[in-house]
Every structure is written in C-alpha cells, then in structure tokens.
Design an enzyme around this catalytic site. Structure first.
Site, short mmCIF file in Angstrom:
data_model
loop_
_atom_site.label_atom_id
_atom_site.label_comp_id
_atom_site.label_asym_id
_atom_site.label_seq_id
_atom_site.Cartn_x
_atom_site.Cartn_y
_atom_site.Cartn_z
N TYR A 161 -2.00 0.02 10.24
CA TYR A 161 -2.05 -0.45 8.99
C TYR A 161 -0.85 -0.11 8.19
O TYR A 161 -0.12 -1.33 7.28
CB TYR A 161 -3.34 -0.13 8.19
N LYS B 240 2.00 -2.85 6.29
CA LYS B 240 2.57 -2.76 5.07
C LYS B 240 3.83 -2.48 4.84
O LYS B 240 4.57 -2.99 3.87
CB LYS B 240 1.38 -1.95 4.38
N THR C 146 -12.15 0.36 -5.05
CA THR C 146 -12.81 -1.10 -4.60
C THR C 146 -13.98 -0.39 -3.99
O THR C 146 -14.27 0.48 -3.56
CB THR C 146 -11.74 -1.61 -4.01
N SER D 206 0.77 -0.92 -0.15
CA SER D 206 0.04 -0.18 0.14
C SER D 206 0.72 1.20 -0.25
O SER D 206 1.90 1.13 0.50
CB SER D 206 -0.91 0.00 1.22
#
Length: 258
Positions: free
Chosen positions: A162, A166, A197, A149
C-alpha cells in the site's frame, strides 16, 4: 480583490471516484457547494446516487454513476458520462483506493494481491488522468487531485505494498504535472493522515487512538471534511500556480503506532 472568487467553481465540472462515502463523499459535497457540477462515481451505484441526491437537496447540481475503477471500460465510460451530462471535465479527484491497514505481511500476501493494489492505486488514476486531460485542455481549465496517503512517506510493518503504491502515485503525479502543465492542467496530491472514515472506525480502539495522537501536535484525528478542504484548494483558482505538489493533511504529525 474579491476573495470569494478564489474558491468559486461555478461552471466547472468535477468527477470524483469513490465518491459514495468517507473522504470521497465529503469531496463531492464540498466541490458542489463551491459551485461545481459534480459527477459522483462509486462501485456502489446506490451510494453514489445517495450522495448526488444530498447535493441536489442542498441546492447543488450532481449526477451519479457506477464505476469499477479496475475496469478500463468503466473508466472511459465515466469520462463519457461526465461529458454527456455537462459537456466537459475540469476537475478530477482520484479518490478510490484500497490496501494497507497493517494487513500486508509479506509472507501472507501473494503477487496477485500486489497487482490488484497497484491496479487500483496507480494504474486506475493514471488511466483516468489520460482520459480526462484532453477534455480539460479543450475546456481551458484543468485540475487533477490524487488522494495519496501518509503511508507514502511513513515506514511501518505490513504496509509495504500500500505504502509503495501511494508513493508511486505521488511521483507519477509530480511527473504528470510536467506533461500536462503546457496543456493548462495542474496535477497535485492530498495525503491524508489518520482520518475518521468507516474503514478506520471499524478497527480503531481508544488505545490505538491515544498512540496515534502521541505523535500528532493538533490533538485529534482527521475528519473527512479536513481532507476535502485541501482538495478544494487544489481544485479551485486559488491554487492556479500550484502543480506537482503533495499536501499532507495530518494534524502536523504522523499517526503511526510506535
């Protein structure tokens, strides 16, 4: 030189986690279109089966299976499934992941949350790499593509867990490239920017999009197909001497909210 051969995956076997929708689905469809026998895995067996059926309807070859990547037994079963169906594993796309979305206020999450994010985004890909690598080495062709990401390099509020997970996956991949290179296996990462998405569309507003595009030279958000094309590059022979690299697919910018 026949340039078509550079992207030809005929005879190769690809395994994709989180393949039931979004980026995972597009990776499955494109790898299959390039000739790979594709194993679509997802937490939802119904979603995985639907993608595999779409591949077969388009003339490709695919099978589907349920896989909870937080379950070590499921990870081993996934590799065994691919080998039982197609004889080996040549391409692994670690796409399944979770977290982020600006929801990680450090005073409102606990250690259990942190451990779950790292289990999904770091430990599961690590386990699958270890499980698939011997099969790749035996087959004589191996490419691992880990989906990371832009958050791995961005600095944003409420994204520490997060983003750091990553970043860990990026660094793990570049080091595994050294471990697996002598086995004939390449390890690379694709880092999506803001990509349309279902997860993004569920929170995206016109105002948010405008703020993101202010930092994006190519004035649109990404599509899942943009990410899948980068995955195909790393999976295919065209990138045969590329390993330990991360390709950010982000329209040339950063889709932060600042």
């Amino acid at each position: 030189m026949n340039t078509e051969n550079l992207l030809d995956l005929t005879g190769k076997v690809a395994v994709v986690t989180g393949g039931g929708d979004g980026i995972g689905r597009e990776c499955c469809m494109l790898l299959a279109a390039a000739g790979a026998k594709t194993v679509v895995s997802d937490l939802s067996p119904e979603k995985a089966a639907a993608v595999a059926e779409s591949i077969r309807a388009a003339g490709g070859e695919a099978s589907s299976t349920a896989c909870n990547v937080l379950d070590e037994a499921d990870l081993a079963a996934l590799v065994d499934f691919a080998v039982s169906r197609y004889g080996t594993v040549n391409i692994l796309v670690n796409n399944a992941g979770m977290g982020g979305g600006g929801r990680e206020n450090p005073f409102k999450i606990d250690r259990k949350y942190v451990e779950r994010i790292y289990a999904m985004n770091v430990f599961a890909p690590w386990s699958l790499c270890r499980l698939a690598a011997p099969k790749m080495a035996e087959s004589g062709y191996g490419s691992i593509v880990n989906i990371v990401s832009m958050s791995s390099i961005n600095n944003e509020a409420n994204m520490a867990i997060y983003g750091s997970s990553k970043a860990a996956l990026v660094h793990m991949s570049s080091n595994l490239a050294y471990d697996f290179g002598p086995m004939g296996i390449r390890v690379n990462c694709v880092g999506p920017g803001a990509t349309r998405t279902h997860a993004l569309e569920s929170v995206l507003t016109p105002e948010m999009e405008a703020r993101m595009l202010a930092h994006t030279p190519i004035k649109r958000l990404g599509e899942a197909s943009d990410i899948a094309r980068a995955v195909l590059f790393f999976a295919a022979p065209i990138s045969g001497w590329v390993s330990g690299q991360t390709l950010m697919v982000n329209g040339g910018g950063v889709q932060t909210m600042d």
